[in-house]
Design a protein around this motif. Structure first.
Motif, PDB file in Angstrom:
ATOM      1  N   ASN A 124      -1.116  -5.513 -11.883  1.00 60.82           N
ATOM      2  CA  ASN A 124      -0.028  -6.051 -11.056  1.00 60.82           C
ATOM      3  C   ASN A 124      -0.495  -6.867  -9.864  1.00 60.82           C
ATOM      4  OD1 ASN A 124       1.912  -4.772 -12.669  1.00 60.82           O
ATOM      5  ND2 ASN A 124       1.828  -2.891 -11.459  1.00 60.82           N
ATOM      6  N   VAL A 125      -1.755  -6.770  -9.485  1.00 60.16           N
ATOM      7  CA  VAL A 125      -2.176  -7.391  -8.232  1.00 60.16           C
ATOM      8  C   VAL A 125      -2.070  -8.908  -8.278  1.00 60.16           C
ATOM      9  CG1 VAL A 125      -4.640  -7.533  -8.871  1.00 60.16           C
ATOM     10  CG2 VAL A 125      -3.966  -7.338  -6.456  1.00 60.16           C
ATOM     11  N   ALA A 141      -9.154  -3.822  -7.324  1.00 59.39           N
ATOM     12  CA  ALA A 141      -8.821  -4.636  -8.490  1.00 59.39           C
ATOM     13  C   ALA A 141      -9.155  -6.106  -8.276  1.00 59.39           C
ATOM     14  CB  ALA A 141      -7.333  -4.487  -8.826  1.00 59.39           C
ATOM     15  N   SER A 161       0.835  -1.207   0.000  1.00 62.07           N
ATOM     16  CA  SER A 161       0.000   0.000   0.000  1.00 62.07           C
ATOM     17  C   SER A 161       0.868   1.256   0.000  1.00 62.07           C
ATOM     18  CB  SER A 161      -0.922   0.012   1.226  1.00 62.07           C
ATOM     19  OG  SER A 161      -1.794  -1.104   1.195  1.00 62.07           O
ATOM     20  N   THR A 172      -7.424  -3.230  -2.271  1.00 60.20           N
ATOM     21  CA  THR A 172      -7.577  -2.752  -3.640  1.00 60.20           C
ATOM     22  C   THR A 172      -8.906  -3.212  -4.221  1.00 60.20           C
ATOM     23  OG1 THR A 172      -6.664  -2.892  -5.889  1.00 60.20           O
ATOM     24  CG2 THR A 172      -6.305  -4.769  -4.465  1.00 60.20           C
ATOM     25  N   SER A 186      -2.451  -2.455  -8.490  1.00 59.03           N
ATOM     26  CA  SER A 186      -3.244  -2.098  -9.666  1.00 59.03           C
ATOM     27  C   SER A 186      -3.800  -3.359 -10.321  1.00 59.03           C
ATOM     28  CB  SER A 186      -2.383  -1.330 -10.668  1.00 59.03           C
ATOM     29  OG  SER A 186      -1.346  -2.165 -11.177  1.00 59.03           O
ATOM     30  N   ALA A 187      -4.735  -3.165 -11.225  1.00 59.09           N
ATOM     31  CA  ALA A 187      -5.374  -4.302 -11.884  1.00 59.09           C
ATOM     32  C   ALA A 187      -4.368  -5.151 -12.658  1.00 59.09           C
ATOM     33  CB  ALA A 187      -6.476  -3.807 -12.814  1.00 59.09           C
ATOM     34  N   ASP A 190       2.788   0.611  -8.747  1.00 58.13           N
ATOM     35  CA  ASP A 190       1.504   0.334  -8.086  1.00 58.13           C
ATOM     36  C   ASP A 190       1.292  -1.176  -8.050  1.00 58.13           C
ATOM     37  OD1 ASP A 190      -0.959   0.314  -6.963  1.00 58.13           O
ATOM     38  OD2 ASP A 190      -1.976   1.424  -8.548  1.00 58.13           O
TER      39      ASP A 190
END
Length: 297
Positions: A160-161, A246, A140, A244, A157-158, A154
């Motif tokens: 990288n998560v 995501a 975070s 997140t 993020s969508a 990030d």
């Protein structure tokens, strides 16, 4: 009757004692494994019907209706595709790291192997939920002590998560797989190493030509366990939902099943569970057979 005559096998004695010793396991196995599976299959064959718009809901036999709904559910199959991509990347990396660590621990050139063995295995003692919370705070941007890194990248993020979750899973389970591979290395007779050293083989050559081929069964075992764990991924993405947006309610198959059961649509969730179990079995069995053929060849 000659001495070469085939002798009849002796009757098994003490069958009652054997049954008594096996009974506790059999009862627990049936109660916590067979019965839940049977109930899930039974529940997956039911559908809910109402008498009128506001009539009471009644469960009736619906045949394969729920399974048809499963195969038409795009979110469920998208989640399976997501975890398959996860497994294709994460499982080889994790097993590769585990193999390297096991080889290092088994090398006579490394000092303090007992300490490092415990240090590598220690993350496995951390529950998956706790590990996910800890890494979630590290990822975070506003909570991490490494703000320079988290503001530049990030991790939640969508895009990288999924790989951030893969890092958590790798951190937790690499020590567990390392220990299995290391145990297989300890079972190799020392005479083989002595013969290789007499032939002038270096430690690197011994590792590549002797150790790795002999621990292939352990790698196959850990690979099967990892495939099963990948398709059952739940705790880590469920925790990451707090960090997140995501990670949606259909991010993994188990999250999809959980959210479907919370609607509630128990019968559809049960059908998804049965399909996921069958898919896990087929994939694991296929990988096992392919690796066995390659090993035999």
């Amino acid at each position: 009757m000659t001495d070469t005559a085939v002798r009849r096998p002796r009757a098994v004695r003490h069958r009652g004692s054997i049954a008594i010793f096996l009974a506790p396991f059999g009862m627990l196995f049936a109660l916590f494994y067979i019965v839940p599976i049977g109930y899930a299959v039974y529940q997956s064959l039911l559908v809910v019907e109402r008498d009128g718009t506001f009539g009471p809901a009644v469960q009736v036999f619906g045949g394969l209706t729920q399974y048809i709904a499963v195969f038409e559910n795009q979110a469920f199959w998208s989640s399976i595709g997501r975890v398959l991509l996860f497994g294709v990347v994460q499982v080889p990396i994790m097993l590769g790291i585990a193999l390297v660590l096991a080889l290092l621990l088994d090398s006579p050139l490394v000092r303090g192997s007992k300490f490092f063995r415990l240090a590598f295995f220690a993350p496995y003692a951390v529950p998956s939920v706790i590990a996910a919370i800890m890494w979630g705070f590290l990822y975070s941007p506003n909570l991490s002590p490494f703000t320079g890194v988290t503001q530049a990248v990030d991790f939640l993020s969508a895009g990288n998560v999924l790989w951030s979750i893969a890092n958590v899973v790798t951190w937790v389970y690499v020590g567990y797989n390392m220990l299995i591979i290391y145990s297989a290395l300890l079972a190799i007779p020392s005479e083989i190493y002595e013969a290789a050293r007499l032939d002038g083989a270096s430690q690197l050559r011994i590792a590549w030509s002797i150790k790795i081929p002999l621990v292939v069964p352990a790698l196959v075992l850990t690979g099967i366990f990892s495939i099963i764990g990948t398709l059952q991924l739940l705790a880590e993405p469920q925790v990451f939902q707090s960090f997140t947006s995501a990670v949606t309610s259909t991010f993994t198959p188990n999250l999809t099943i959980y959210s479907t059961a919370s609607v509630p649509n128990i019968s559809l969730a049960a059908a998804m569970s049965v399909v996921l179990a069958l898919a896990t079995f087929v994939l694991s069995f296929t990988v096992l057979k392919l690796t066995q053929r390659r090993t035999a060849a």
